[in-house]
Enzyme design. Structure first.
Site, mmCIF file in Angstrom:
data_model
loop_
_atom_site.group_PDB
_atom_site.id
_atom_site.type_symbol
_atom_site.label_atom_id
_atom_site.label_comp_id
_atom_site.label_asym_id
_atom_site.label_seq_id
_atom_site.Cartn_x
_atom_site.Cartn_y
_atom_site.Cartn_z
ATOM 1 N N LYS A 10 0.821 -1.218 0.000
ATOM 2 C CA LYS A 10 0.000 0.000 0.000
ATOM 3 C C LYS A 10 0.856 1.269 0.000
ATOM 4 C CE LYS A 10 -4.033 -2.195 2.157
ATOM 5 N NZ LYS A 10 -5.113 -2.052 3.178
ATOM 6 N N TYR A 50 -12.535 -1.615 -4.014
ATOM 7 C CA TYR A 50 -13.092 -1.816 -2.669
ATOM 8 C C TYR A 50 -14.607 -1.657 -2.637
ATOM 9 C CZ TYR A 50 -8.521 -2.057 -0.319
ATOM 10 O OH TYR A 50 -7.273 -2.435 0.123
ATOM 11 N N ASN A 113 -2.258 0.103 6.854
ATOM 12 C CA ASN A 113 -1.750 -1.174 7.369
ATOM 13 C C ASN A 113 -0.810 -1.882 6.398
ATOM 14 O OD1 ASN A 113 -3.645 -1.972 5.532
ATOM 15 N ND2 ASN A 113 -4.996 -2.989 6.992
HETATM 16 P P1 DAT Z 1 -8.508 -6.545 5.203
HETATM 17 O O1 DAT Z 1 -7.650 -5.586 4.434
HETATM 18 O O2 DAT Z 1 -7.789 -7.112 6.399
HETATM 19 O O3 DAT Z 1 -9.124 -7.617 4.334
HETATM 20 P P2 DAT Z 1 -11.120 -5.295 5.211
HETATM 21 O O4 DAT Z 1 -11.361 -5.988 3.912
HETATM 22 O O5 DAT Z 1 -12.144 -5.457 6.289
HETATM 23 O O6 DAT Z 1 -9.705 -5.710 5.838
HETATM 24 O O7 DAT Z 1 -10.961 -3.736 4.962
HETATM 25 C C1 DAT Z 1 -10.229 -3.260 3.841
HETATM 26 C C2 DAT Z 1 -9.323 -2.145 4.289
HETATM 27 O O8 DAT Z 1 -10.122 -1.056 4.768
HETATM 28 C C3 DAT Z 1 -8.412 -2.490 5.471
HETATM 29 O O9 DAT Z 1 -7.197 -3.089 5.059
HETATM 30 C C4 DAT Z 1 -8.178 -1.152 6.095
HETATM 31 C C5 DAT Z 1 -9.500 -0.435 5.878
HETATM 32 N N1 DAT Z 1 -10.363 -0.576 7.055
HETATM 33 C C6 DAT Z 1 -11.152 -1.626 7.375
HETATM 34 N N2 DAT Z 1 -11.837 -1.420 8.512
HETATM 35 C C7 DAT Z 1 -11.470 -0.180 8.936
HETATM 36 C C8 DAT Z 1 -11.808 0.630 10.051
HETATM 37 N N3 DAT Z 1 -12.672 0.205 10.983
HETATM 38 N N4 DAT Z 1 -11.223 1.853 10.145
HETATM 39 C C9 DAT Z 1 -10.359 2.286 9.210
HETATM 40 N N5 DAT Z 1 -9.992 1.573 8.124
HETATM 41 C C10 DAT Z 1 -10.537 0.359 7.994
#
Ligand code: DAT
Ligand code: MG
Length: 142
Positions: A10, A50, A113
């Site tokens: 990222k 996304y 992250n």
């Molecule tokens: P992952 O990347 O572990 O699959 P995800 O698909 O639930 O997680 O979410 C996609 C991305 O969105 C994640 O890497 C970071 C961001 N994100 C998710 N939940 C969040 C939150 N509660 N606050 C801020 N960013 C968030």
């Protein structure tokens, strides 16, 4: 079973010059890189990538962040690639990710992250097709 997954280094990690170190971790963990490109997503591309998160409170910040600078997108191949790569990167929130995982080592917040990994075989196929055509994926076997 040999499987493929999509990884994205990222913008936060690329900006901090962590690309090389992260690729080393990935390849030393046994993943073969079968596709790789450096690109900068437009805001619209990030919104499409996304789209499952559209409507979530973090959607605007997420898509702005993912289009804020260059990323390195990779297709990785290995037995059980999807599950094993999720283990290698760790939990979404770096504060909850296990020690040794990429997000624990390099992530700075739940949003920033450091790395993306597909969460299922089905989503991996969709995510790979989002960035790569089949002719851009290489065969390592002779
Ligand atoms: P992952 O990347 O572990 O699959 P995800 O698909 O639930 O997680 O979410 C996609 C991305 O969105 C994640 O890497 C970071 C961001 N994100 C998710 N939940 C969040 C939150 N509660 N606050 C801020 N960013 C968030
Ligand atoms: Mg996800």
């Amino acid at each position: 079973m040999t499987e493929r997954t999509l990884a994205i280094i990222k913008p936060d990690a690329v900006r901090r010059n962590l690309t090389g170190e992260i690729i080393t971790i990935i390849t030393q963990a046994g993943f073969r890189i079968v596709g790789m490109k450096l690109l900068r997503m437009t805001k619209e591309q990030a919104e499409n990538f996304y789209q499952v998160h559209r409507g979530r409170p973090f959607f605007e910040d997420l898509t702005r962040f993912m289009s804020s600078g260059p990323v390195v997108v990779m297709v990785l191949e290995k037995d059980h690639a999807v599950e094993d790569f999720r283990s290698l990167i760790g939990a979404t929130d770096p504060a909850e990710a296990l020690p040794g995982t990429i997000r624990h080592r390099f992530g700075t917040s739940k949003g920033e992250n450091a790395i993306h990994g597909s969460d299922s075989v089905e989503n991996a196929l969709w995510e790979i097709a989002f960035f790569f055509s089949l002719t851009e994926l290489v065969d390592h076997t002779s």
